[in-house]
Design a protein around this motif. Structure first.
Motif, PDB file in Angstrom:
ATOM      1  N   GLN A 383      -2.463  -3.945  -8.086  1.00 55.96           N
ATOM      2  CA  GLN A 383      -2.530  -4.782  -7.052  1.00 55.96           C
ATOM      3  C   GLN A 383      -2.912  -4.081  -5.667  1.00 55.96           C
ATOM      4  O   GLN A 383      -3.604  -4.265  -4.548  1.00 55.96           O
ATOM      5  CB  GLN A 383      -1.332  -5.501  -6.705  1.00 55.96           C
ATOM      6  CG  GLN A 383      -0.898  -6.480  -7.752  1.00 55.96           C
ATOM      7  CD  GLN A 383      -1.615  -7.899  -7.342  1.00 55.96           C
ATOM      8  OE1 GLN A 383      -2.942  -7.862  -7.093  1.00 55.96           O
ATOM      9  NE2 GLN A 383      -0.617  -8.943  -7.121  1.00 55.96           N
ATOM     10  N   GLN A 384      -2.454  -2.805  -5.675  1.00 55.28           N
ATOM     11  CA  GLN A 384      -2.896  -2.117  -4.627  1.00 55.28           C
ATOM     12  C   GLN A 384      -4.567  -1.572  -4.418  1.00 55.28           C
ATOM     13  O   GLN A 384      -4.969  -1.649  -3.658  1.00 55.28           O
ATOM     14  CB  GLN A 384      -2.131  -0.432  -4.829  1.00 55.28           C
ATOM     15  CG  GLN A 384      -0.669  -0.657  -4.421  1.00 55.28           C
ATOM     16  CD  GLN A 384       0.119   0.689  -4.490  1.00 55.28           C
ATOM     17  OE1 GLN A 384      -0.411   1.316  -5.797  1.00 55.28           O
ATOM     18  NE2 GLN A 384       0.927   1.165  -3.918  1.00 55.28           N
ATOM     19  N   ALA A 385      -4.719  -1.456  -5.655  1.00 53.27           N
ATOM     20  CA  ALA A 385      -6.439  -1.385  -5.710  1.00 53.27           C
ATOM     21  C   ALA A 385      -7.166  -2.430  -5.363  1.00 53.27           C
ATOM     22  O   ALA A 385      -8.082  -2.271  -4.455  1.00 53.27           O
ATOM     23  CB  ALA A 385      -6.995  -0.567  -7.062  1.00 53.27           C
ATOM     24  N   LEU A 386      -6.729  -3.665  -5.735  1.00 47.87           N
ATOM     25  CA  LEU A 386      -7.577  -4.832  -5.293  1.00 47.87           C
ATOM     26  C   LEU A 386      -7.456  -4.808  -3.781  1.00 47.87           C
ATOM     27  O   LEU A 386      -8.243  -5.207  -3.130  1.00 47.87           O
ATOM     28  CB  LEU A 386      -6.796  -5.904  -5.931  1.00 47.87           C
ATOM     29  CG  LEU A 386      -7.118  -5.996  -7.282  1.00 47.87           C
ATOM     30  CD1 LEU A 386      -6.291  -7.427  -8.091  1.00 47.87           C
ATOM     31  CD2 LEU A 386      -8.439  -6.185  -7.821  1.00 47.87           C
ATOM     32  N   LEU A 387      -6.204  -4.567  -3.062  1.00 42.55           N
ATOM     33  CA  LEU A 387      -6.047  -4.982  -1.762  1.00 42.55           C
ATOM     34  C   LEU A 387      -6.931  -3.985  -1.008  1.00 42.55           C
ATOM     35  O   LEU A 387      -7.446  -4.175   0.180  1.00 42.55           O
ATOM     36  CB  LEU A 387      -4.642  -4.919  -1.377  1.00 42.55           C
ATOM     37  CG  LEU A 387      -3.729  -6.140  -1.533  1.00 42.55           C
ATOM     38  CD1 LEU A 387      -2.379  -6.044  -1.193  1.00 42.55           C
ATOM     39  CD2 LEU A 387      -4.449  -7.421  -1.165  1.00 42.55           C
ATOM     40  N   ALA A 388      -6.911  -2.543  -1.557  1.00 41.45           N
ATOM     41  CA  ALA A 388      -7.609  -1.520  -0.708  1.00 41.45           C
ATOM     42  C   ALA A 388      -9.259  -1.927  -0.824  1.00 41.45           C
ATOM     43  O   ALA A 388      -9.851  -1.398  -0.021  1.00 41.45           O
ATOM     44  CB  ALA A 388      -7.371  -0.298  -1.623  1.00 41.45           C
ATOM     45  N   ALA A 389      -9.517  -2.638  -1.725  1.00 44.93           N
ATOM     46  CA  ALA A 389     -10.869  -2.673  -1.999  1.00 44.93           C
ATOM     47  C   ALA A 389     -11.245  -4.335  -1.316  1.00 44.93           C
ATOM     48  O   ALA A 389     -12.262  -4.706  -1.349  1.00 44.93           O
ATOM     49  CB  ALA A 389     -11.436  -3.259  -3.495  1.00 44.93           C
ATOM     50  N   GLY A 390     -10.449  -4.845  -0.508  1.00 43.98           N
ATOM     51  CA  GLY A 390     -10.499  -6.099   0.039  1.00 43.98           C
ATOM     52  C   GLY A 390     -10.557  -7.363  -0.628  1.00 43.98           C
ATOM     53  O   GLY A 390     -10.939  -8.468  -0.158  1.00 43.98           O
ATOM     54  N   LEU A 391      -9.811  -7.491  -1.910  1.00 40.89           N
ATOM     55  CA  LEU A 391      -9.734  -8.335  -2.896  1.00 40.89           C
ATOM     56  C   LEU A 391      -8.427  -8.844  -2.756  1.00 40.89           C
ATOM     57  O   LEU A 391      -7.288  -7.923  -2.722  1.00 40.89           O
ATOM     58  CB  LEU A 391     -10.284  -7.814  -4.305  1.00 40.89           C
ATOM     59  CG  LEU A 391     -11.528  -7.313  -4.381  1.00 40.89           C
ATOM     60  CD1 LEU A 391     -11.853  -6.619  -5.856  1.00 40.89           C
ATOM     61  CD2 LEU A 391     -12.546  -8.448  -3.898  1.00 40.89           C
ATOM     62  N   GLU A 392      -8.207 -10.010  -3.431  1.00 37.88           N
ATOM     63  CA  GLU A 392      -6.991 -10.442  -3.570  1.00 37.88           C
ATOM     64  C   GLU A 392      -6.787 -11.412  -4.771  1.00 37.88           C
ATOM     65  O   GLU A 392      -7.589 -12.182  -4.927  1.00 37.88           O
ATOM     66  CB  GLU A 392      -6.609 -11.377  -2.235  1.00 37.88           C
ATOM     67  CG  GLU A 392      -4.992 -11.792  -2.228  1.00 37.88           C
ATOM     68  CD  GLU A 392      -4.499 -12.510  -0.918  1.00 37.88           C
ATOM     69  OE1 GLU A 392      -3.406 -12.512  -0.771  1.00 37.88           O
ATOM     70  OE2 GLU A 392      -5.505 -13.024  -0.525  1.00 37.88           O
ATOM     71  N   PHE A 393      -5.561 -11.359  -5.715  1.00 36.73           N
ATOM     72  CA  PHE A 393      -5.860 -12.041  -6.711  1.00 36.73           C
ATOM     73  C   PHE A 393      -4.328 -12.502  -6.693  1.00 36.73           C
ATOM     74  O   PHE A 393      -3.161 -11.532  -6.816  1.00 36.73           O
ATOM     75  CB  PHE A 393      -6.125 -11.241  -8.083  1.00 36.73           C
ATOM     76  CG  PHE A 393      -5.893 -12.122  -9.348  1.00 36.73           C
ATOM     77  CD1 PHE A 393      -6.664 -13.252  -9.702  1.00 36.73           C
ATOM     78  CD2 PHE A 393      -4.759 -11.809 -10.320  1.00 36.73           C
ATOM     79  CE1 PHE A 393      -6.518 -13.894 -10.552  1.00 36.73           C
ATOM     80  CE2 PHE A 393      -4.650 -12.480 -11.157  1.00 36.73           C
ATOM     81  CZ  PHE A 393      -5.457 -13.721 -11.650  1.00 36.73           C
TER      82      PHE A 393
END
Length: 514
Positions: A383-393
């Protein structure tokens, strides 16, 4: 590696200007991979006996160390005045531990030491550090001799008590000194002449296979306690058959090959490890490779202990955060195929058992913190990686099925973690910091989602070594009732934090997957 030949004037200047036992001028680095990282490391434990007493003996010790090819060496029984000479000949850094006869040699810079000076921190690269602790525990009373001589009854409890009385306080001191290193998350190696056999060797199968009349099953306490602290016996991780490969390190003779007729041979020189490393090869060094306990023979071998070397793979840690399928991109929303969608790849891998023995395969199973387990920590990493990349799931609720009964997320250590600024995890009340907490799933727990102060829940231990009917107890204090960031994962609408303590089973024998 050839010896370094220096003029006496330069040699003396170097020794005069060494600082805190570290040779500052020279080290031969291991060749890094293309990304500049060290991915392999050799570790040796070596009790040199009196091999350093002459120049010829010192030269032989250097030859033995070079033959093993190790990068980091835990030395026992070496005169501390000789250490700089040996380090200089190898081109290694060195460190004198507390006590006159335990030292550490390293191909890499030594950048720190533990509070009790029983271990050192070593910088493999600017971004990767490891710890090495090194021990020489009390030699007497030596329980195998006492069993042989009849001064100790053939009773497992009596042997354990005698061994604990001989070395228990020393082991406690070492484990206490490791606390900060264990908390760092960096790999730790623990080398030593432990002067006590291992519980992995004194098994019932081994006792049944030997012709020694005094052999019996003994869960020796030193090795058991180190294992309970979360460390693995590196040699036995690679060569697990204690019957066919006893790998006795005591003794090739004093000096080799001179042996007493009633000598009790055993494996007492051991290397333990924990962290992002995987042992890939293990071997002993002695006088003659025709001896079944000697894998590598060195002519003129001059110690009464065989040396042990273990080679490890070290996590390169160069993966793009969250790129589970290793396509070089972090992308997806859970609707695509494994090859193109990291969310799909993560969910597919995370719901399986991590059994792979290399870091790439672990990563591709969703084990993003590379600790060999699927656990809540991996979801947090993702989740941290997704948010750092501007993604959200936010679809974990639908993609990850809720177990039939609510699983208890038992998070490692004392946790105080703030994720994304929306929620936080409270602290875990810890009673015994050396028993790691685990994450368990699909186990029947009578846990409600209402706030509770203290509860105990029986969980069936899954590992066969613990026995089919053995149980452990989870004893925890829920500090705060928190919204669960992943929907139905875990306890519906809440995140339960608890303390795990093993009663009869070693902590690494308890199922540790979700």
């Amino acid at each position: 590696m050839n010896n370094i030949l220096l003029g006496n004037a330069l040699r003396n200047a170097i020794l005069r200007n060494s600082f805190l036992g570290v040779i500052l001028f020279y080290s031969l680095p291991v060749t890094p991979n293309a990304s500049g990282q060290i991915t392999e490391l050799g570790v040796m434990t070596f009790n040199v006996w009196i091999g350093e007493d002459t120049q010829t003996g010192q030269d032989k010790l250097v030859e033995i160390i070079q033959a093993g090819g190790a990068d980091i060496i835990g030395i026992q029984e070496m005169n501390n005045t000789i250490l700089p000479e040996i380090a200089l000949a190898l081109g290694f850094y060195y460190h004198q531990q507390s006590g006159w006869d335990i030292q550490i040699l390293s191909r890499f810079p030594i950048v720190g030491q533990s509070p009790g000076n029983l271990g050192v921190e070593i910088a493999l690269t600017p971004n990767v550090n490891v710890w090495l602790f090194n021990a020489h525990l009390a030699a007497y009373p030596y329980q195998p001799y006492d069993l042989r001589d009849g001064s100790l009854p053939q009773d497992e409890a009596a042997v354990i008590a005698a061994a604990y009385a001989a070395r228990g306080s020393q082991v406690t001191t070492y484990l206490d000194d490791m606390n900060a290193a264990l908390a760092s998350g960096n790999p730790i190696f623990f080398t030593g002449d432990f002067n006590e056999p291992s519980h992995l060797d004194w098994t019932q199968a081994a006792a049944d296979s030997t012709d020694r009349p005094f052999d019996l099953k003994v869960a020796y306490p030193t090795s058991s306690r180190i294992r309970n602290a979360g460390m693995q016996d590196s040699f036995r991780a690679v060569r697990s058959n204690e019957v066919n490969e006893p790998a006795y390190t005591w003794t090739p003779g004093a000096p080799p090959p001179n042996l007493d007729a009633n000598e009790v041979h055993d494996r007492i020189d051991i290397i333990y490890h924990t962290g992002f490393v995987i042992p890939t090869n293990a071997f002993t060094i002695g006088l003659d490779s025709s001896n079944p306990n000697t894998d590598l023979g060195v002519a003129g071998y001059n110690s009464d202990h065989r040396a042990v070397v273990v080679d490890y793979e070290i996590a390169a840690l160069s993966f793009l955060p969250g790129d589970v399928n290793l396509d070089g991109l972090l992308s997806g929303d859970g609707t695509g195929s494994w090859a193109e969608d990291d969310v799909t790849a993560f969910i597919a891998g995370w719901m399986t058992v991590v059994t792979e023995d290399n870091f790439t395969e672990r990563w591709m199973k969703g084990d993003l913190n590379l600790n060999g387990r699927s656990e809540i920590g991996d979801i947090i990493e993702f989740q941290q990686a997704l948010l750092a990349a501007g993604l959200e799931f936010l679809g974990f609720e639908s993609l990850v099925p809720e177990p039939a009964s609510c699983p208890l997320a038992v998070i490692m250590g004392i946790i105080s973690l703030f994720v994304f600024g929306f929620w936080s995890l409270g602290s875990v009340l810890m009673q015994s910091p050396r028993v790691n907490s685990k994450v368990i799933r699909d186990q029947p727990l009578n846990l409600t989602t209402r706030p509770v102060q203290e509860s105990r829940f029986p969980i069936r231990a899954l590992d066969h070594q613990c026995g089919a009917s053995s149980t452990i107890q989870v004893q925890g204090v829920i500090r705060t009732q928190l919204p669960h960031p992943f929907g139905r994962l875990g306890c519906r609408g809440s995140f339960a934090i608890a303390r795990l303590s093993a009663i009869d089973c070693h902590q690494d024998e308890i199922a540790s997957i979700l």
